[in-house]
Design a protein around this motif. Structure first.
Motif, PDB file in Angstrom:
ATOM      1  N   UNK A 519       0.833  -1.204   0.000  1.00 31.08           N
ATOM      2  CA  UNK A 519       0.000   0.000   0.000  1.00 31.08           C
ATOM      3  C   UNK A 519       0.865   1.250   0.000  1.00 31.08           C
ATOM      4  N   UNK A 520       1.982   1.236   0.715  1.00 29.32           N
ATOM      5  CA  UNK A 520       2.922   2.361   0.679  1.00 29.32           C
ATOM      6  C   UNK A 520       3.375   2.613  -0.760  1.00 29.32           C
ATOM      7  N   UNK A 521       3.732   1.555  -1.487  1.00 26.14           N
ATOM      8  CA  UNK A 521       4.225   1.726  -2.852  1.00 26.14           C
ATOM      9  C   UNK A 521       3.116   2.181  -3.792  1.00 26.14           C
ATOM     10  N   UNK A 522       1.901   1.670  -3.600  1.00 29.75           N
ATOM     11  CA  UNK A 522       0.785   2.112  -4.445  1.00 29.75           C
ATOM     12  C   UNK A 522       0.472   3.587  -4.217  1.00 29.75           C
ATOM     13  N   UNK A 523       0.473   4.020  -2.954  1.00 30.71           N
ATOM     14  CA  UNK A 523       0.246   5.430  -2.640  1.00 30.71           C
ATOM     15  C   UNK A 523       1.364   6.307  -3.191  1.00 30.71           C
ATOM     16  N   UNK A 524       2.604   5.810  -3.134  1.00 30.07           N
ATOM     17  CA  UNK A 524       3.734   6.567  -3.672  1.00 30.07           C
ATOM     18  C   UNK A 524       3.626   6.723  -5.178  1.00 30.07           C
ATOM     19  N   UNK A 525       3.172   5.676  -5.849  1.00 33.19           N
ATOM     20  CA  UNK A 525       2.977   5.730  -7.293  1.00 33.19           C
ATOM     21  C   UNK A 525       1.900   6.753  -7.645  1.00 33.19           C
ATOM     22  N   UNK A 526       0.828   6.748  -6.874  1.00 35.05           N
ATOM     23  CA  UNK A 526      -0.261   7.712  -7.104  1.00 35.05           C
ATOM     24  C   UNK A 526       0.218   9.140  -6.866  1.00 35.05           C
ATOM     25  N   UNK A 527       0.989   9.337  -5.791  1.00 30.56           N
ATOM     26  CA  UNK A 527       1.523  10.677  -5.501  1.00 30.56           C
ATOM     27  C   UNK A 527       2.461  11.134  -6.603  1.00 30.56           C
ATOM     28  N   UNK A 528       3.289  10.218  -7.122  1.00 29.09           N
ATOM     29  CA  UNK A 528       4.220  10.577  -8.189  1.00 29.09           C
ATOM     30  C   UNK A 528       3.466  11.008  -9.446  1.00 29.09           C
ATOM     31  N   UNK A 529       2.393  10.308  -9.782  1.00 28.17           N
ATOM     32  CA  UNK A 529       1.573  10.711 -10.927  1.00 28.17           C
ATOM     33  C   UNK A 529       1.013  12.115 -10.722  1.00 28.17           C
TER      34      UNK A 529
END
Length: 540
Positions: A519-529
């Motif tokens: 979930x940390x990585x998914x949220x980080x991916x969303x934030x990066x987008x």
């Protein structure tokens, strides 16, 4: 003070979150500087395959992890706290260097505990909004496992073959099936076939102790940072201990002040955007220590939320020795630590007087170590024979349970208590809630019931307190729908400082029984987008 060139983005921290953000932003054209407080350790220096008798203290002092925890990590003070401990690693890659690699999605209900159960707060985003980012990150990282069609544990679309089960796990499954408790192949960020230029696992040792020297398990340095470097947009500075985030006259982040561990002097990293990924305790510490006339209570902390809502996992468990497997010829059982997983099942039973549940990780302890040796009675040759005979029947159950997110559980910093670099150290204030205690008691009862259905010698590790946090700390700089009780919006962006983002576990609104890393990585991916889009529009 020494200076560095201006960058579009400065990322503080190199673990799962930092690696994802670095890769995505570099590929999006941003000039990125990453600051990591620790050193880079070559995998050839890992000690994961060594037996306890080959180590100076026979494995009693975590010798295999010494490379990741240097002596200059600041101490932590536990003030008026129940018995919990926090993990603050200092090495390039962070906890991805010696994590267990279990990668689980949160379920839809984990984002809506207020709406569904009147408990805690809802997240400011839903599972459906995060689902496409789960899909993307699972393909980037590479997971083994399979879709088990469980609502409590949503599955992805792309898995490598699951890890084969051990004999002890087949015996456990037989007992759990009679109890109508599900058990599935574990989902892990581990190659069972060649993937992303990395080889498959050959089950050589205990990965979580000392790291994976053949790069089979996902780590940030092996999987994310090479992709960032390949763009030509990435700069890495190791041994850079962040002191504070500096702001301009408008209160926006303008630079990160850090200590060069080698030169023992202060430097600054200038950047238009700062992304904090130091992990839950250190990220809160950094923001709280970043005081200025514009932010007298710490950066992004006008509502006094930063540091609060510390949560994670409660632990405890039991080790057992199955009679069916005792006395067999020893064989390599370490494998890839746990090969199976018991998803949360208490929601399938009678109505509970608490909210939340637990999942059980199986056999993640080290088979190289005779955990029962200090508990078996006897002396001399007969004692040694008992230890040897029991060792092959080892079965360990390690449940992780939800801990309630509460504002009084928090991290603070004390200007009168400094580390060796003169930076205020973190203080932990934590008490378990009534809900935590009720869940803990029911979890222990359930484990005792499971073991009663196995023919085994059982050694419980329940203790007298729930314990925490299993290196799964979350909260402290939470996102949320309510500006009064959250520091970040749903894109991990500070409400007070628009060019400040926090994408590690500290951004979680609440905890679940599931491991937080995916979930940390998914949220980080969303934030990066989101950052890429805001930069395209000229708003960041």
């Amino acid at each position: 003070m020494g200076g560095t060139p201006n960058y579009d983005v400065c990322i503080v921290g190199s673990g799962a979150a930092g690696g994802v953000v670095a890769k995505e932003l570099c590929e999006g054209g941003a000039k990125v500087l990453m600051l990591e407080a620790g050193a880079e350790v070559d995998p050839s220096h890992f000690l994961s395959t060594l037996w306890p008798y080959q180590l100076p203290y026979r494995g009693f002092r975590d010798e295999k992890q010494a490379l990741f925890y240097p002596n200059d990590i600041s101490p932590v003070v536990y003030e008026r706290s129940d018995p919990v401990s926090v993990d603050r690693i200092r090495v390039l890659g962070g906890r991805t260097l010696h994590w267990n690699a279990v990668a689980l999605r949160y379920a839809a209900l984990d984002f809506r505990t207020r709406s569904l159960e009147g408990f805690e707060e809802d997240w400011p985003l839903t599972y459906e909004e995060l689902e496409p980012y789960y899909d993307r990150i699972e393909q980037i990282v590479g997971l083994c496992g399979e879709d088990d069609h469980l609502e409590i544990l949503p599955a992805g679309k792309h898995y490598m073959p699951p890890i084969p089960w051990r004999c002890s796990e087949h015996i456990l499954h037989r007992a759990l099936k009679k109890m109508r408790i599900p058990m599935i192949s574990v989902r892990k960020a581990l190659n069972t076939v060649p993937y992303d230029g990395r080889p498959p696992c050959h089950y050589c040792g205990h990965c979580m102790d000392g790291g994976c020297m053949v790069e089979v398990i996902f780590t940030s340095p092996d999987c994310m940072l090479p992709k960032a470097r390949a763009t030509g947009n990435f700069t890495l500075r190791t041994n850079a201990v962040a002191r504070e985030i500096l702001v301009d006259r408008e209160g926006l982040a303008r630079a990160v002040s850090y200590v060069d561990r080698g030169a023992h002097n202060d430097k600054q990293a200038q950047a238009k955007i700062v992304v904090v990924c130091c992990a839950t305790i250190e990220s809160a510490r950094l923001l709280l220590n970043s005081r200025s006339p514009q932010h007298p209570n710490g950066l992004g902390n006008s509502n006094d939320v930063v540091g609060r809502y510390l949560s994670g996992h409660q632990g405890g468990g039991a080790e057992s020795y199955l009679k069916e497997l005792e006395g067999l010829t020893p064989w390599n059982q370490d494998g890839a630590t746990d090969h199976v997983y018991v998803p949360r099942y208490n929601q399938l039973e009678r109505k509970k007087d608490y909210v939340g549940g637990w999942g059980i990780q199986v056999n993640y302890a080290n088979y190289m170590f005779p955990h029962h040796a200090t508990r078996v009675h006897g002396y001399g040759a007969a004692y040694k024979e008992s230890v040897r005979r029991m060792q092959t029947g080892y079965l360990m159950l390690g449940p992780f349970g939800k801990i309630e997110s509460r504002p009084e559980n928090r991290v603070t910093t004390n200007p009168d208590k400094l580390d060796k670099y003169g930076i205020p150290i973190p203080e932990i204030h934590f008490r378990f809630s009534e809900n935590d205690w009720a869940l803990w008691h029911d979890k222990n009862r359930s484990l005792e019931e499971i073991f009663s259905n196995l023919k085994a010698d059982v050694f419980p590790n329940f203790g007298s307190f729930p314990g925490g946090f299993g290196s799964h700390e979350v909260g402290t700089i939470r996102m949320g729908p309510n500006p009064k009780t959250s520091a970040l919006n749903s894109f991990c962006q500070s409400r007070d400082v628009k060019n400040l983002f926090v994408t590690d576990g500290s951004c979680f609104t609440s905890s679940s029984e599931k491991n937080p890393t995916l979930t940390i990585m998914a949220l980080s991916l969303r934030a990066a987008d989101y950052i890429k889009e805001q930069r395209r529009r000229g708003e960041l």
